[in-house]
Design an enzyme around this catalytic site. Structure first.
Site, mmCIF file in Angstrom:
data_model
loop_
_atom_site.group_PDB
_atom_site.id
_atom_site.type_symbol
_atom_site.label_atom_id
_atom_site.label_comp_id
_atom_site.label_asym_id
_atom_site.label_seq_id
_atom_site.Cartn_x
_atom_site.Cartn_y
_atom_site.Cartn_z
ATOM 1 N N ARG A 76 11.199 2.679 -15.211
ATOM 2 C CA ARG A 76 10.177 1.713 -14.754
ATOM 3 C C ARG A 76 10.162 0.176 -15.408
ATOM 4 O O ARG A 76 10.252 -0.899 -14.728
ATOM 5 C CB ARG A 76 8.847 2.179 -14.703
ATOM 6 C CG ARG A 76 7.946 0.948 -13.892
ATOM 7 C CD ARG A 76 6.499 1.361 -13.713
ATOM 8 N NE ARG A 76 5.692 0.812 -13.287
ATOM 9 C CZ ARG A 76 4.177 0.806 -12.908
ATOM 10 N NH1 ARG A 76 3.885 1.960 -13.077
ATOM 11 N NH2 ARG A 76 3.583 -0.080 -12.202
ATOM 12 N N ASN A 130 5.820 8.329 -6.370
ATOM 13 C CA ASN A 130 6.298 7.177 -5.725
ATOM 14 C C ASN A 130 7.734 6.957 -5.679
ATOM 15 O O ASN A 130 8.587 7.428 -6.465
ATOM 16 C CB ASN A 130 5.779 5.833 -6.441
ATOM 17 C CG ASN A 130 4.110 5.654 -5.912
ATOM 18 O OD1 ASN A 130 4.029 5.685 -4.896
ATOM 19 N ND2 ASN A 130 3.442 5.144 -6.966
ATOM 20 N N HIS A 182 2.397 1.720 1.035
ATOM 21 C CA HIS A 182 2.439 0.435 0.542
ATOM 22 C C HIS A 182 2.860 -0.641 1.353
ATOM 23 O O HIS A 182 3.331 -1.764 1.046
ATOM 24 C CB HIS A 182 3.439 0.289 -0.837
ATOM 25 C CG HIS A 182 2.697 1.350 -1.854
ATOM 26 N ND1 HIS A 182 3.419 1.176 -3.185
ATOM 27 C CD2 HIS A 182 1.642 1.968 -1.886
ATOM 28 C CE1 HIS A 182 2.476 2.023 -3.973
ATOM 29 N NE2 HIS A 182 1.529 2.373 -3.243
ATOM 30 N N TYR A 236 -0.227 -4.532 -1.481
ATOM 31 C CA TYR A 236 1.242 -4.711 -1.891
ATOM 32 C C TYR A 236 1.791 -5.815 -0.793
ATOM 33 O O TYR A 236 2.868 -6.224 -1.068
ATOM 34 C CB TYR A 236 1.897 -3.532 -1.496
ATOM 35 C CG TYR A 236 1.706 -2.467 -2.786
ATOM 36 C CD1 TYR A 236 2.401 -2.902 -3.975
ATOM 37 C CD2 TYR A 236 0.472 -1.633 -2.730
ATOM 38 C CE1 TYR A 236 2.217 -1.820 -4.917
ATOM 39 C CE2 TYR A 236 0.378 -0.922 -3.912
ATOM 40 C CZ TYR A 236 1.012 -0.800 -4.742
ATOM 41 O OH TYR A 236 0.956 0.000 -5.974
#
Length: 443
Positions: A76, A130, A182, A236
């Site tokens: 990430r 996700n 999102h 988002y």
């Protein structure tokens, strides 16, 4: 665990299996011990099993929940820092970072589904890995596993926070959600009078948008834009509608090594120190800073609703089936749906305003394209997805970013091995120092 404990009277669980990979063995043991302590502190006799053997855990399961990060938080960090080093937004589920999370994750979820077909063919897969919507689409449309529901905590947060913005209580408002994970929109109605109060909330958002997520900078949307949409965006959407403002803050965090991934890594370190305490048998307050608030209620209530055929209305990722006539029938969308023993039964939302419709259709096209790239290792499809994603600069910039991220993540992208070797032979390297050091350490 907390969610299951408080629902035990309607969801009498017998046993829970926690699974991780070898790299996560220490975390598995720490979390597993805390989970068992939580059950032992309850009135219920439930055994928590720990294993590194996925197949052992899946055998004869009734429900399977998936929440994992291929490459762990170091991946990430690369997803966020490398795009930012190119002057583009770096984010976990949006833009280049979100697409690369999908590239790493789709092949893994496909393997899990293949095991489920053999070992627990009647189980429900409840996914909050996700990017949740794209993973759910991979499971249902590409792997053919219909018994799957995708979850997200963003709609839950909105439904809990927006009533207070109008001086009301939970249950005083009805919500209609539609769009993509999102990237959803919603309309709001007074539960007692039926009045559409969407615009009233839009005005309140100009004062303080309490429904925004804590991990997203609370930049104000343009009021005139909200009124024109005739529905409300989720937090988002700030990355798409307020890109410059969001980019400024992202770059500041990037320079200070305070990107969301780097911050979360530190919070996790502190959390696992707390989890080790043998006296701890409840959820610590620090967990609120980790993100993912309300996931427990979303996941546990979905399982509870299926098990008890309750018909509870929740916001989930599921097959469209006409709820959004602007998208294909079999597309995976995030919508309000009634949850029964048959799974999610989506509620009709209807046509969207043209500007909203166009954005949703574009994002769905991007999702379909990057999923194809993930499952086939097709470099051209990955580049095509980069080219149409609104958060990626197009042309040569897109290709340079794609190439660098492929090299950075090569450990977790075996489907692109041949292309990555070609890129490395051409001299493509990772430019961001932090990301490069992670690569050099084999992380």
């Amino acid at each position: 665990m907390q969610g299951f404990i408080k629902r035990y009277n309607t969801l009498p669980i017998r046993e829970i299996w926690l699974v991780d990979i070898e790299d996560g063995k220490e975390k598995l043991e720490i979390v597993g011990a805390l989970a068992q302590r939580m059950w032992d502190a309850s009135p219920y006799d439930v055994k928590v099993h720990l294993t590194l053997d996925r197949r052992e855990a899946l055998k004869d399961a009734d429900f399977v929940t998936t929440q994992f990060r291929v490459g762990l938080l170091n991946a990430r960090i690369k997803d966020e820092r490398i795009p930012l080093s190119h002057g583009m937004l770096g984010q976990e589920t949006n833009g280049a970072g979100g697409m690369f999370k999908l590239l790493r994750t789709a092949p893994v979820i496909k393997g899990i589904v293949e095991d489920m077909k053999e070992l627990c063919p009647n189980a429900w897969l409840i996914n909050f890995t996700n990017p949740s919507g794209m993973i759910t689409e991979t499971v249902i449309r590409q792997c053919g596993w219909k018994r799957c529901i995708g979850l997200c905590n963003v709609p839950v947060n909105i439904m809990l926070q927006e009533p207070a913005m109008l001086g009301l209580k939970e249950g005083d408002l009805n919500f209609e959600f539609a769009g993509l994970n999102h990237f959803h929109f919603h309309r709001v109605y007074n539960a007692h009078t039926g009045e559409n109060v969407t615009h009233q909330i839009a005005y309140k958002m100009m004062e303080d948008d309490k429904s925004n997520m804590q991990n997203i900078q609370n930049e104000k949307f343009l009021l005139d834009h909200l009124l024109a949409m005739d529905c409300l965006p989720c937090g988002y959407h700030r990355y798409y509608y307020l890109t410059d403002e969001m980019m400024k803050k992202e770059l500041e965090d990037f320079a200070k090594h305070e990107t969301r991934a780097e911050s979360v890594k530190e919070v996790e370190r502190q959390l696992f120190e707390l989890y080790k305490d043998p006296a701890l048998h409840e959820m610590p307050e620090l967990l609120g800073k980790r993100g993912g608030k309300y996931y427990s209620d979303a996941a546990c209530e979905t399982i509870n609703a299926i098990y008890n055929n309750s018909g509870k209305v929740m916001v989930v990722s599921t097959e469209n089936r006409g709820a959004l006539p602007d998208l294909p029938e079999d597309a995976i969308v995030e919508v309000s749906a009634r949850i029964t023993r048959h799974g999610a039964e989506p509620l009709a939302f209807g046509h969207m305003e043209p500007a909203v419709r166009g954005m949703v259709q574009l994002m769905k096209a991007m999702e379909e394209t990057i999923i194809e790239a993930a499952l086939t290792g097709n470099y051209n499809k990955a580049l095509e997805a980069f080219e149409i994603n609104p958060l990626v600069k197009h042309g040569k910039c897109a290709q340079e970013l794609l190439d660098e991220m492929l090299v950075a993540h090569k450990k977790y992208l075996p489907q692109f091995a041949e292309k990555i070797a070609e890129l490395e032979a051409k001299g493509v390297t990772v430019q961001d120092e932090t990301a490069r050091k992670l690569c050099e350490q084999g992380l």
